[in-house]
Design a protein around this motif. Sequence first.
Motif, PDB file in Angstrom:
ATOM      1  N   UNK A  57       0.839  -1.201   0.000  1.00  0.00           N
ATOM      2  CA  UNK A  57       0.000   0.000   0.000  1.00  0.00           C
ATOM      3  C   UNK A  57       0.871   1.247   0.000  1.00  0.00           C
ATOM      4  N   UNK A  58       1.822   1.307   0.902  1.00  0.00           N
ATOM      5  CA  UNK A  58       2.694   2.476   0.993  1.00  0.00           C
ATOM      6  C   UNK A  58       3.548   2.646  -0.257  1.00  0.00           C
ATOM      7  N   UNK A  59       4.057   1.545  -0.790  1.00  0.00           N
ATOM      8  CA  UNK A  59       4.861   1.623  -2.019  1.00  0.00           C
ATOM      9  C   UNK A  59       4.022   2.126  -3.186  1.00  0.00           C
ATOM     10  N   UNK A  60       2.795   1.641  -3.310  1.00  0.00           N
ATOM     11  CA  UNK A  60       1.918   2.084  -4.394  1.00  0.00           C
ATOM     12  C   UNK A  60       1.615   3.577  -4.270  1.00  0.00           C
ATOM     13  N   UNK A  61       1.354   4.035  -3.067  1.00  0.00           N
ATOM     14  CA  UNK A  61       1.070   5.458  -2.845  1.00  0.00           C
ATOM     15  C   UNK A  61       2.295   6.292  -3.207  1.00  0.00           C
ATOM     16  N   UNK A  62       3.466   5.850  -2.756  1.00  0.00           N
ATOM     17  CA  UNK A  62       4.706   6.583  -3.045  1.00  0.00           C
ATOM     18  C   UNK A  62       5.007   6.607  -4.544  1.00  0.00           C
ATOM     19  N   UNK A  63       4.659   5.528  -5.262  1.00  0.00           N
ATOM     20  CA  UNK A  63       4.946   5.429  -6.693  1.00  0.00           C
ATOM     21  C   UNK A  63       3.814   5.925  -7.576  1.00  0.00           C
ATOM     22  N   UNK A  64       2.675   6.258  -6.970  1.00  0.00           N
ATOM     23  CA  UNK A  64       1.537   6.733  -7.745  1.00  0.00           C
ATOM     24  C   UNK A  64       0.885   5.647  -8.586  1.00  0.00           C
ATOM     25  N   UNK A  65       0.959   4.396  -8.103  1.00  0.00           N
ATOM     26  CA  UNK A  65       0.357   3.281  -8.820  1.00  0.00           C
ATOM     27  C   UNK A  65      -0.854   2.762  -8.041  1.00  0.00           C
ATOM     28  N   UNK A  66      -1.742   2.036  -8.711  1.00  0.00           N
ATOM     29  CA  UNK A  66      -2.916   1.499  -8.003  1.00  0.00           C
ATOM     30  C   UNK A  66      -2.501   0.526  -6.893  1.00  0.00           C
ATOM     31  N   UNK A  67      -3.281   0.507  -5.847  1.00  0.00           N
ATOM     32  CA  UNK A  67      -3.043  -0.390  -4.718  1.00  0.00           C
ATOM     33  C   UNK A  67      -3.647  -1.753  -5.051  1.00  0.00           C
ATOM     34  N   UNK A  68      -2.837  -2.802  -4.907  1.00  0.00           N
ATOM     35  CA  UNK A  68      -3.335  -4.160  -5.166  1.00  0.00           C
ATOM     36  C   UNK A  68      -4.230  -4.590  -4.014  1.00  0.00           C
ATOM     37  N   UNK A  69      -5.423  -5.041  -4.370  1.00  0.00           N
ATOM     38  CA  UNK A  69      -6.362  -5.558  -3.380  1.00  0.00           C
ATOM     39  C   UNK A  69      -6.515  -7.053  -3.599  1.00  0.00           C
ATOM     40  N   UNK A  70      -6.321  -7.815  -2.536  1.00  0.00           N
ATOM     41  CA  UNK A  70      -6.432  -9.259  -2.598  1.00  0.00           C
ATOM     42  C   UNK A  70      -7.895  -9.670  -2.510  1.00  0.00           C
ATOM     43  N   UNK A  71      -8.223 -10.797  -3.112  1.00  0.00           N
ATOM     44  CA  UNK A  71      -9.613 -11.261  -3.145  1.00  0.00           C
ATOM     45  C   UNK A  71     -10.130 -11.670  -1.778  1.00  0.00           C
ATOM     46  N   UNK A  72      -9.236 -12.194  -0.937  1.00  0.00           N
ATOM     47  CA  UNK A  72      -9.673 -12.679   0.368  1.00  0.00           C
ATOM     48  C   UNK A  72      -8.497 -12.678   1.344  1.00  0.00           C
ATOM     49  N   UNK A  73      -8.787 -12.939   2.592  1.00  0.00           N
ATOM     50  CA  UNK A  73      -7.781 -12.912   3.648  1.00  0.00           C
ATOM     51  C   UNK A  73      -6.733 -13.998   3.424  1.00  0.00           C
ATOM     52  N   UNK A  74      -7.165 -15.144   2.959  1.00  0.00           N
ATOM     53  CA  UNK A  74      -6.220 -16.241   2.732  1.00  0.00           C
ATOM     54  C   UNK A  74      -5.154 -15.843   1.709  1.00  0.00           C
ATOM     55  N   UNK A  75      -5.591 -15.273   0.603  1.00  0.00           N
ATOM     56  CA  UNK A  75      -4.656 -14.845  -0.440  1.00  0.00           C
ATOM     57  C   UNK A  75      -3.680 -13.795   0.106  1.00  0.00           C
ATOM     58  N   UNK A  76      -4.206 -12.855   0.867  1.00  0.00           N
ATOM     59  CA  UNK A  76      -3.369 -11.820   1.473  1.00  0.00           C
ATOM     60  C   UNK A  76      -2.366 -12.432   2.457  1.00  0.00           C
ATOM     61  N   UNK A  77      -2.825 -13.345   3.290  1.00  0.00           N
ATOM     62  CA  UNK A  77      -1.951 -13.964   4.291  1.00  0.00           C
ATOM     63  C   UNK A  77      -0.832 -14.762   3.627  1.00  0.00           C
ATOM     64  N   UNK A  78      -1.170 -15.553   2.627  1.00  0.00           N
ATOM     65  CA  UNK A  78      -0.153 -16.341   1.931  1.00  0.00           C
ATOM     66  C   UNK A  78       0.899 -15.433   1.295  1.00  0.00           C
ATOM     67  N   UNK A  79       0.442 -14.364   0.653  1.00  0.00           N
ATOM     68  CA  UNK A  79       1.361 -13.421   0.021  1.00  0.00           C
ATOM     69  C   UNK A  79       2.240 -12.746   1.074  1.00  0.00           C
TER      70      UNK A  79
END
Length: 110
Positions: A57-79
């Motif tokens: 999130x912070x990197x995307x904001x700093x770079x002016x790129x879209x923030x990646x949103x994960x489909x679910x908590x499991x996907x986010x946790x694994x990543x």
Amino acid sequence: MAKKKPSIVKRFDDYFGAGILADWQRLCDDIGLSGDFSSKTKCRKALKKVNVNIHDLLSAIENGTPVHRFRNVRELAEYSIGERKVFPKKWVRDGPVKALLRCSDPQDDP
């Protein structure tokens, strides 16, 4: 002597600011959320429904790129675990990080 904040904690604190309503609204906007964000409570509720990695999130904001949103908590946790991009829980206070934080076992199904 107080422990030094990890860099991710400092980066988020610097980005978020004092925590006034405008800070919450900016965060929702930066994540790409739409809706009525006329109160901190409404922002907090909206943030609890998105799955984003705080480091990314912070990197995307700093770079002016879209923030990646994960489909679910499991996907986010694994990543997050796999990439070693986990926000240290001992630094979580009530506020935006707490609203964004997801605690899940990657074995959990969405």
